[in-house]
Design a protein around this motif. Structure first.
Motif, short mmCIF file in Angstrom:
data_model
loop_
_atom_site.label_atom_id
_atom_site.label_comp_id
_atom_site.label_asym_id
_atom_site.label_seq_id
_atom_site.Cartn_x
_atom_site.Cartn_y
_atom_site.Cartn_z
N ARG A 1 0.63 -0.79 -0.32
CA ARG A 1 -0.19 0.24 -0.25
C ARG A 1 1.03 0.84 0.00
N ASP A 2 2.40 1.17 0.73
CA ASP A 2 2.79 3.02 0.67
C ASP A 2 3.71 2.34 -0.46
N ASN A 3 3.70 1.84 -1.33
CA ASN A 3 4.73 1.61 -2.31
C ASN A 3 3.90 2.51 -3.49
N LEU A 4 2.99 1.90 -3.46
CA LEU A 4 1.47 1.99 -4.34
C LEU A 4 0.63 3.65 -4.21
N ALA A 5 0.81 4.04 -3.09
CA ALA A 5 1.20 5.49 -2.75
C ALA A 5 1.17 7.12 -2.86
N LEU A 6 2.51 6.26 -3.07
CA LEU A 6 3.85 6.74 -3.84
C LEU A 6 3.98 7.00 -5.13
N ILE A 7 3.68 5.66 -6.09
CA ILE A 7 3.91 5.94 -7.08
C ILE A 7 2.84 5.79 -8.20
N PHE A 8 1.47 5.83 -7.25
CA PHE A 8 0.30 5.53 -7.93
C PHE A 8 -1.00 5.93 -6.94
N PRO B 1 -7.49 3.96 -7.67
CA PRO B 1 -8.35 3.59 -6.98
C PRO B 1 -8.63 2.68 -6.03
N ALA B 2 -9.11 2.49 -4.92
CA ALA B 2 -9.47 1.81 -3.18
C ALA B 2 -9.60 0.56 -4.12
N ALA B 3 -10.26 0.09 -4.89
CA ALA B 3 -10.33 -1.06 -5.68
C ALA B 3 -9.19 -1.95 -6.31
N GLU B 4 -8.10 -1.38 -6.70
CA GLU B 4 -7.68 -1.97 -7.34
C GLU B 4 -6.00 -1.82 -6.75
N VAL B 5 -5.90 -1.10 -4.91
CA VAL B 5 -5.20 -1.04 -4.36
C VAL B 5 -5.68 -2.83 -3.70
N ARG B 6 -6.79 -3.09 -3.26
CA ARG B 6 -7.55 -3.82 -2.77
C ARG B 6 -6.59 -5.10 -3.62
N ARG B 7 -7.33 -5.09 -4.86
CA ARG B 7 -7.14 -6.23 -5.48
C ARG B 7 -5.26 -6.91 -6.02
N MET B 8 -4.33 -5.28 -5.45
CA MET B 8 -2.87 -5.54 -5.74
C MET B 8 -2.17 -6.03 -4.59
N VAL B 9 -2.90 -5.73 -3.51
CA VAL B 9 -2.46 -6.52 -2.17
C VAL B 9 -2.84 -7.87 -2.14
#
Length: 293
Positions: free
Chosen positions: A59-66, A70-78
């Motif tokens: 989550r931290d890395n994605l928040a920095l780069i992207f 969308p929150a749904a895509e972050v959850r899928r990536m996790v």
């Protein structure tokens, strides 16, 4: 086979951690390959990643780069990122079953002809990949096709786990060389003899210069480019992209990076990896502390 470097620290916590992981891996290896790989991905994503703090790091890395993801895509990536990590780990321990998959994978790209010419002329080659897809599948695929590909690896901090991890990846192909003084002499002899060396180069290196990766400063080792320049070796990016069924791969051997300066060549490797990660975001190991600064 390269062995665990003697300087790695030992501790009761590491011993216990290794005991649990060895038990898990051993149990999974009793299952058919087509079951064990997705099951290990599920266990890593649902159990190990939350306990190890990997979900937060993703989550931290994605928040920095992207930051606009969308929150749904972050959850899928996790879920998807540690699933790929878990699949990769058990694949590396699966010996002949994994190498058979790699051998059957389609392999293509403009770098194949360059590898053939290098083999014919005895010119050394640095094959550079990242923690993307399965980072050892391209090495396995090339070995299966008759190329003599060694590997440079970074010893794990848990010496107990490191010992059997190195034994597992040695089963894919040898020789292997540990980063640092212990493996350097053998690695240089191998390259001077016209060998092909696989390097995974996308982790934070404490004393390395800051280059750019996904638009942010990231300390990146120059070692692959420096070796290419010193020994007139080809510097070739290669990737094994996991396919939709989660078991098979598509192997890309891209065109060699032109020789210039070590910094420019390494930046080109970063840019090249970034371009492929953007096409398959969930296949890169976002669990790493790539942007520590």
């Amino acid at each position: 086979m390269a062995t665990s470097p003697d300087h790695l620290p030992a501790s009761p916590a590491h011993w216990l951690q290794n005991l649990v992981l060895r038990g898990l891996i051993g149990g999974l290896l009793l299952l058919p390959y087509r079951w064990r790989v997705p099951l290990c991905g599920w266990i890593f994503a649902r159990v190990i990643a939350p306990l190890a703090g990997y979900n937060r790091r993703i989550r931290d890395n994605l928040a920095l780069i992207f930051p606009e993801m969308p929150a749904a895509e972050v959850r899928r990536m996790v879920r998807a990122v540690p699933d790929n990590v878990g699949r990769t780990i058990i694949e590396l321990y699966s010996g002949a079953a994994f190498t058979a998959r790699a051998k059957a994978a389609p392999i293509h790209g403009p770098g194949l002809a360059a590898l053939e010419q290098a083999r014919a002329t005895g010119r050394p080659v640095l094959l550079v990949t990242g923690h993307f897809g399965n980072y050892d599948a391209s090495r396995a695929a090339l070995i299966a096709r008759g190329f003599a590909v060694g590997g440079l690896y970074r010893p794990m901090t848990n010496r107990y786990f490191n010992a059997h991890y190195v034994a597992a990846i040695s089963g894919i192909g040898e020789p292997l060389f540990a980063r640092g003084r212990q493996g350097m002499a053998g690695m240089i002899r191998f390259l001077r003899g016209g060998g092909m060396l696989g390097i995974v180069q996308d982790q934070h290196m404490k004393h390395a210069p800051k280059l750019r990766f996904f638009g942010h400063p990231a300390k990146t080792a120059l070692s692959a480019a420096e070796l290419a320049l010193k020994y007139d070796a080809l510097l070739v990016p290669t990737y094994a992209i996991r396919q939709e069924n989660g078991l098979d791969f598509d192997i890309l051997v891209d065109a060699p990076i032109p020789h210039s300066t070590a910094e420019a060549m390494t930046q080109a490797l970063n840019d090249h990896l970034e371009a492929h990660v953007r096409q398959h975001l969930d296949q890169w190991f976002w669990i790493h502390k790539r942007w520590k600064d």
